[in-house]
Design an enzyme around this catalytic site. Structure first.
Site, PDB file in Angstrom:
ATOM      1  N   ARG A 161       0.908  -1.402  -0.060  1.00 14.21           N
ATOM      2  CA  ARG A 161      -0.044  -0.200  -0.099  1.00 14.21           C
ATOM      3  C   ARG A 161       0.970   1.226  -0.057  1.00 14.21           C
ATOM      4  O   ARG A 161       0.769   2.225  -0.741  1.00 14.21           O
ATOM      5  CB  ARG A 161      -0.865  -0.128   1.185  1.00 14.21           C
ATOM      6  CG  ARG A 161      -2.155  -0.979   1.248  1.00 14.21           C
ATOM      7  CD  ARG A 161      -2.914  -0.945   2.401  1.00 14.21           C
ATOM      8  NE  ARG A 161      -4.043  -1.831   2.369  1.00 14.21           N
ATOM      9  CZ  ARG A 161      -3.869  -3.347   2.926  1.00 14.21           C
ATOM     10  NH1 ARG A 161      -2.907  -3.358   3.442  1.00 14.21           N
ATOM     11  NH2 ARG A 161      -4.894  -3.780   3.050  1.00 14.21           N
ATOM     12  N   ILE A 162       1.814   1.380   0.873  1.00 15.50           N
ATOM     13  CA  ILE A 162       2.629   2.563   1.064  1.00 15.50           C
ATOM     14  C   ILE A 162       3.641   2.723  -0.417  1.00 15.50           C
ATOM     15  O   ILE A 162       3.524   4.185  -0.789  1.00 15.50           O
ATOM     16  CB  ILE A 162       3.590   2.446   2.200  1.00 15.50           C
ATOM     17  CG1 ILE A 162       2.658   2.503   3.574  1.00 15.50           C
ATOM     18  CG2 ILE A 162       4.467   3.533   2.258  1.00 15.50           C
ATOM     19  CD1 ILE A 162       3.443   2.186   4.791  1.00 15.50           C
ATOM     20  N   ASP A 181       8.870  -6.464  -6.634  1.00 17.01           N
ATOM     21  CA  ASP A 181       8.250  -7.438  -5.726  1.00 17.01           C
ATOM     22  C   ASP A 181       7.566  -8.278  -6.600  1.00 17.01           C
ATOM     23  O   ASP A 181       6.478  -8.267  -7.138  1.00 17.01           O
ATOM     24  CB  ASP A 181       7.163  -6.507  -5.043  1.00 17.01           C
ATOM     25  CG  ASP A 181       6.285  -7.065  -3.911  1.00 17.01           C
ATOM     26  OD1 ASP A 181       6.478  -8.478  -3.956  1.00 17.01           O
ATOM     27  OD2 ASP A 181       5.846  -6.595  -2.866  1.00 17.01           O
ATOM     28  N   ARG A 239      11.649  -0.673   8.311  1.00 16.07           N
ATOM     29  CA  ARG A 239      12.162  -1.447   9.726  1.00 16.07           C
ATOM     30  C   ARG A 239      13.663  -1.221   9.754  1.00 16.07           C
ATOM     31  O   ARG A 239      14.341  -1.531   8.663  1.00 16.07           O
ATOM     32  CB  ARG A 239      11.701  -2.916   9.667  1.00 16.07           C
ATOM     33  CG  ARG A 239      10.334  -3.182   9.869  1.00 16.07           C
ATOM     34  CD  ARG A 239      10.081  -2.661  11.129  1.00 16.07           C
ATOM     35  NE  ARG A 239       8.653  -2.977  11.478  1.00 16.07           N
ATOM     36  CZ  ARG A 239       7.604  -2.310  11.648  1.00 16.07           C
ATOM     37  NH1 ARG A 239       7.897  -1.082  11.097  1.00 16.07           N
ATOM     38  NH2 ARG A 239       6.417  -2.717  11.959  1.00 16.07           N
ATOM     39  N   ASP A 263      14.118   6.682   8.926  1.00 21.08           N
ATOM     40  CA  ASP A 263      13.138   6.931   9.992  1.00 21.08           C
ATOM     41  C   ASP A 263      13.196   5.692  10.904  1.00 21.08           C
ATOM     42  O   ASP A 263      12.517   6.012  12.107  1.00 21.08           O
ATOM     43  CB  ASP A 263      11.870   7.084   9.224  1.00 21.08           C
ATOM     44  CG  ASP A 263      10.635   7.370  10.138  1.00 21.08           C
ATOM     45  OD1 ASP A 263      10.728   8.637  11.182  1.00 21.08           O
ATOM     46  OD2 ASP A 263       9.759   6.755  10.329  1.00 21.08           O
ATOM     47  N   GLU A 268      16.413   1.416  18.840  1.00 17.39           N
ATOM     48  CA  GLU A 268      15.371   2.683  18.885  1.00 17.39           C
ATOM     49  C   GLU A 268      15.256   2.944  20.350  1.00 17.39           C
ATOM     50  O   GLU A 268      14.802   2.290  20.991  1.00 17.39           O
ATOM     51  CB  GLU A 268      14.267   2.542  18.003  1.00 17.39           C
ATOM     52  CG  GLU A 268      14.376   2.428  16.751  1.00 17.39           C
ATOM     53  CD  GLU A 268      13.197   2.360  15.845  1.00 17.39           C
ATOM     54  OE1 GLU A 268      12.109   2.460  16.405  1.00 17.39           O
ATOM     55  OE2 GLU A 268      13.086   2.554  14.530  1.00 17.39           O
ATOM     56  N   HIS A 287      11.416   7.624  13.847  1.00 15.77           N
ATOM     57  CA  HIS A 287      10.573   6.648  13.679  1.00 15.77           C
ATOM     58  C   HIS A 287       9.112   7.330  13.925  1.00 15.77           C
ATOM     59  O   HIS A 287       7.933   6.998  14.444  1.00 15.77           O
ATOM     60  CB  HIS A 287      10.493   5.739  14.695  1.00 15.77           C
ATOM     61  CG  HIS A 287       9.798   4.448  14.365  1.00 15.77           C
ATOM     62  ND1 HIS A 287      10.131   3.098  14.753  1.00 15.77           N
ATOM     63  CD2 HIS A 287       8.809   4.354  13.314  1.00 15.77           C
ATOM     64  CE1 HIS A 287       9.388   2.291  14.222  1.00 15.77           C
ATOM     65  NE2 HIS A 287       8.658   2.769  13.402  1.00 15.77           N
ATOM     66  N   ALA A 289       7.445   8.653  10.742  1.00 13.21           N
ATOM     67  CA  ALA A 289       6.858   8.537   9.461  1.00 13.21           C
ATOM     68  C   ALA A 289       5.470   8.582   9.361  1.00 13.21           C
ATOM     69  O   ALA A 289       4.484   9.009   8.446  1.00 13.21           O
ATOM     70  CB  ALA A 289       7.622   7.639   8.303  1.00 13.21           C
TER      71      ALA A 289
END
Length: 344
Positions: A161-162, A181, A239, A263, A268, A287, A289
């Site tokens: 989707r993104i 993909d 990720r 991001d 983290e 992180h 976004a």
């Protein structure tokens, strides 16, 4: 199940909320007749103490594995507050016949826009330009000339989707868009389909849009980075463990990459002395976004709606594990095979 005036009420526990305000989701659940508790912790013992009689869990970052599930034996439904559900031991959930639902579209637009903003900032050399002005300099001190986006190829690793949203937003700006993909079926018009090696070699901007799995961890290593075009840039809003930080820093130090935007990070937040924090060719965000006023609402209201729908109809809106299916792992197996295909 709790009782109120002798009437049974289902119980849902929100494990951890971090920066989110759970109030809108709590209101939805309470109006639907649920007793809502907030554990406010990732610790399985703390969650178990609050959720010992819970029917459902709404999960933030807390790890949901056999240890936690043993402490909440009545739970039949897990709703994540994110599109990713890697915090849930899916195999264990399937073994126990639990529903698992995620939040697939809560921040799609936000993450795609963030990735595009980072890509454009790197190609226009905005971090370097900002540093020059802040240090008292002007255009004559710019060491690198910005690049024209319409002459560049944007490469996407993954076509979920993104990535599809990013491709649509970026199409009027970049000279070409290509992606890899092999399992994706919903392929947008105008995006060239390439194998991974060809994509890496042709992209001027390489943007990552795949989940973290055993097959994808460390995908961006020294070998892949060496195959990227000299002067190209990397964007990661997916990720942190997809990218080998040592190899990335080496590629930046040697000048093979012009820059990278992160991001997400392997740890983290990164340690204060981590070179990822200070490298001049890195554009960083914490992180964030996914973050917007709209996404903050969705991250608490949509999991609540999944829980409410499951209790009322027997099925959440966006399941990733369906224990009523003859093949309970059908959805997750398809996701796993598609992820593995990214490396094909």
């Amino acid at each position: 199940m709790a009782l109120e005036d002798g009437v049974p009420r289902p119980v849902v526990v929100i494990t951890d909320t971090e920066e989110l305000d759970p109030a809108p989701g709590i209101r939805l659940l309470a109006d639907a007749g649920w007793e809502v508790r907030v554990a406010g912790s990732r610790d399985p013992e703390a969650i178990g103490a609050v959720a010992h009689d819970a029917d459902a869990l709404i999960v933030g970052y807390a790890r949901v594995d056999a240890d936690l599930l043993d402490r909440v034996p009545k739970v039949r439904m897990l709703a994540t507050m994110s599109a990713g559900y890697d915090m849930v031991d899916i195999a264990e959930a399937e073994r126990r016949g639990l529903w698992v639902a995620n939040l697939p579209g809560g921040a799609t637009e936000d993450v795609a826009v963030h990735a595009l903003a980072q890509a454009l900032a790197l190609t226009r050399r905005l971090p370097q330009a900002d540093a020059v002005v802040r240090s008292g300099g002007w255009s004559g001190e710019l060491r690198e000339v910005p690049r024209r986006a319409s002459e560049l190829t944007l490469g996407l690793v993954g076509m979920g989707r993104i990535a599809r949203t990013l491709a649509r937003l970026a199409a009027p700006l970049f000279g070409g868009i290509a992606a890899h993909d092999p399992r994706a079926t919903d392929w947008p018009e105008g995006v060239e389909r390439l194998d991974l090696d060809t994509l890496v070699e042709r992209a001027d901007v390489l943007s990552l849009h795949i989940p973290s799995t055993p097959q994808t961890k460390g995908l961006v290593d020294a070998g892949l980075l060496s195959r990227m075009r000299p002067g190209s840039v990397l964007v990661n809003v997916s990720r942190g463990d997809l990218v080998d930080p040592v190899a990335l820093l080496a590629a930046l130090d040697g000048g093979h990459l012009a820059g990278a935007a992160l991001d997400v990070f392997p740890v983290e937040p990164p340690a204060a002395d981590d070179r990822l924090r200070s490298h001049p060719r890195l554009l960083l965000s914490p992180h964030s976004a996914f973050l917007s006023d709209a996404s903050l609402r969705a991250y608490v209201t949509e999991p609540a709606r999944n829980v409410i729908a499951w209790w009322a109809t027997g099925r959440p809106h966006t399941p990733v594990v369906d224990p009523t299916s003859r093949n309970a792992s059908r959805t997750t197996s398809r996701t796993a095979s598609r992820t593995q295909g990214v490396l094909a």
